[in-house]
Design a protein around this motif. Structure first.
Motif, PDB file in Angstrom:
ATOM      1  N   ILE A   1      -5.436   1.958  -9.883  1.00 24.60           N
ATOM      2  CA  ILE A   1      -5.828   3.061  -9.006  1.00 24.60           C
ATOM      3  C   ILE A   1      -5.974   4.361  -9.799  1.00 24.60           C
ATOM      4  CG2 ILE A   1      -5.154   4.480  -7.010  1.00 24.60           C
ATOM      5  CD1 ILE A   1      -5.979   1.570  -6.293  1.00 24.60           C
TER       6      ILE A   1
ATOM      7  N   ILE B   1       2.324   1.758  -3.499  1.00 26.99           N
ATOM      8  CA  ILE B   1       1.322   2.290  -4.421  1.00 26.99           C
ATOM      9  C   ILE B   1       1.114   3.785  -4.180  1.00 26.99           C
ATOM     10  CG2 ILE B   1      -1.104   2.192  -5.115  1.00 26.99           C
ATOM     11  CD1 ILE B   1      -0.984  -0.845  -4.353  1.00 26.99           C
ATOM     12  N   ALA B   2       1.014   4.195  -2.923  1.00 26.30           N
ATOM     13  CA  ALA B   2       0.829   5.617  -2.596  1.00 26.30           C
ATOM     14  C   ALA B   2       1.994   6.451  -3.121  1.00 26.30           C
ATOM     15  CB  ALA B   2       0.670   5.795  -1.088  1.00 26.30           C
ATOM     16  N   GLU B   3       3.212   5.958  -2.949  1.00 23.38           N
ATOM     17  CA  GLU B   3       4.388   6.678  -3.449  1.00 23.38           C
ATOM     18  C   GLU B   3       4.392   6.733  -4.972  1.00 23.38           C
ATOM     19  OE1 GLU B   3       7.687   4.601  -1.666  1.00 23.38           O
ATOM     20  OE2 GLU B   3       7.321   5.488   0.317  1.00 23.38           O
ATOM     21  N   SER B   4       3.970   5.668  -5.601  1.00 20.46           N
ATOM     22  CA  SER B   4       3.919   5.613  -7.061  1.00 20.46           C
ATOM     23  C   SER B   4       2.911   6.619  -7.615  1.00 20.46           C
ATOM     24  CB  SER B   4       3.555   4.190  -7.496  1.00 20.46           C
ATOM     25  OG  SER B   4       3.528   4.074  -8.888  1.00 20.46           O
ATOM     26  N   ILE B   5       1.740   6.669  -7.008  1.00 19.12           N
ATOM     27  CA  ILE B   5       0.681   7.574  -7.465  1.00 19.12           C
ATOM     28  C   ILE B   5       1.130   9.033  -7.372  1.00 19.12           C
ATOM     29  CG2 ILE B   5      -1.626   8.444  -6.872  1.00 19.12           C
ATOM     30  CD1 ILE B   5      -2.303   5.465  -6.216  1.00 19.12           C
ATOM     31  N   GLN B   6       1.913   9.364  -6.368  1.00 24.61           N
ATOM     32  CA  GLN B   6       2.390  10.743  -6.208  1.00 24.61           C
ATOM     33  C   GLN B   6       3.283  11.181  -7.368  1.00 24.61           C
ATOM     34  OE1 GLN B   6       4.176  11.034  -2.322  1.00 24.61           O
ATOM     35  NE2 GLN B   6       2.261  10.648  -1.278  1.00 24.61           N
TER      36      GLN B   6
ATOM     37  N   ALA C   1       0.831  -1.210   0.000  1.00 21.50           N
ATOM     38  CA  ALA C   1       0.000   0.000   0.000  1.00 21.50           C
ATOM     39  C   ALA C   1       0.864   1.258   0.000  1.00 21.50           C
ATOM     40  CB  ALA C   1      -0.944  -0.005   1.198  1.00 21.50           C
ATOM     41  N   LYS C   2       1.955   1.240   0.766  1.00 28.23           N
ATOM     42  CA  LYS C   2       2.873   2.384   0.807  1.00 28.23           C
ATOM     43  C   LYS C   2       3.531   2.588  -0.554  1.00 28.23           C
ATOM     44  CE  LYS C   2       6.818   4.188   3.458  1.00 28.23           C
ATOM     45  NZ  LYS C   2       8.005   4.126   2.629  1.00 28.23           N
TER      46      LYS C   2
ATOM     47  N   THR D   1      -0.741   0.473  -9.746  1.00 26.15           N
ATOM     48  CA  THR D   1      -0.843   1.927  -9.913  1.00 26.15           C
ATOM     49  C   THR D   1      -1.792   2.255 -11.052  1.00 26.15           C
ATOM     50  OG1 THR D   1       1.406   2.203  -9.059  1.00 26.15           O
ATOM     51  CG2 THR D   1       0.461   4.061 -10.260  1.00 26.15           C
TER      52      THR D   1
END
Length: 187
Positions: free
Chosen positions: A159, A16-21, A13-14, A156
């Motif tokens: 999402i 994915i969050a970093e990738s989306i940014q 999850a971390k 990614t």
């Protein structure tokens, strides 16, 4: 489930969050404009990327867009006012490159979600959304990942494409309960 599973899920999850940014919002808005301008949207992708594309196609259909999965037996011919949307980490999958070239020859718009905008599909595309990650056979992550092969790219993509759906819903003032009229009912 063991505690280890929860720890691994938190790491994923971390990531994915970093990738989306790292995703360029301007590129995403250009994709949205291409979708809105198209008479029909033809979608293609191989392997797990293809599964993410199918999930996106389902939501577009539920919003009322005319969508087709390339390769299905009932998929009609693509036209000059249509969009071919491809999900490909490498942008070099031979069958997808051939599809993109054929669509370009017909005059269709092409959009791609990829790790490599400089790929052959990227060069043919009118809209590119670049996602961080690695392809199935290359380790070129812009982020360190514990996940195998192209998992981070595929997650990614799912999402980001769900966020595209939310943006399209917002722009058309469409709510989830309105989309249920087009939800599959032969399940």
């Amino acid at each position: 489930m063991s505690q280890k599973i929860f720890q691994q899920a938190a790491v994923v999850a971390k990531e994915i969050a970093e990738s989306i940014q790292q995703v360029d919002a301007v590129q995403v808005e250009e994709l949205i404009e291409r979708i809105e301008q198209s008479d029909a949207i033809f979608l293609a992708g191989g392997g797990r990327s293809g599964l993410m594309i199918r999930a996106f196609a389902m939501r577009l259909m539920q919003m009322g867009y005319k969508v087709h999965i390339v390769g299905d037996t009932v998929t009609p011919a693509i036209g000059a006012r249509d969009l071919l949307f491809i999900g490909s980490g490498s942008g070099e999958t031979q069958s997808l490159v051939a599809m993109a070239q054929k669509a370009k020859d017909i005059g269709s718009a092409i959009a791609v979600v990829t790790v490599k905008p400089e790929s052959r599909i990227g060069e043919l595309s009118d809209a590119i959304v670049q996602l961080p990650g690695s392809t199935k056979d290359q380790n070129q992550d812009t982020l360190v990942t514990v996940q195998p092969m192209a998992s981070l790219f595929e997650q990614t993509m799912l999402i980001v494409l769900d966020a595209v759906i939310l943006r399209l819903m917002e722009k058309s003032e469409l709510h989830s309960d309105q989309m249920f009229g087009l939800h599959a009912n032969l399940e």
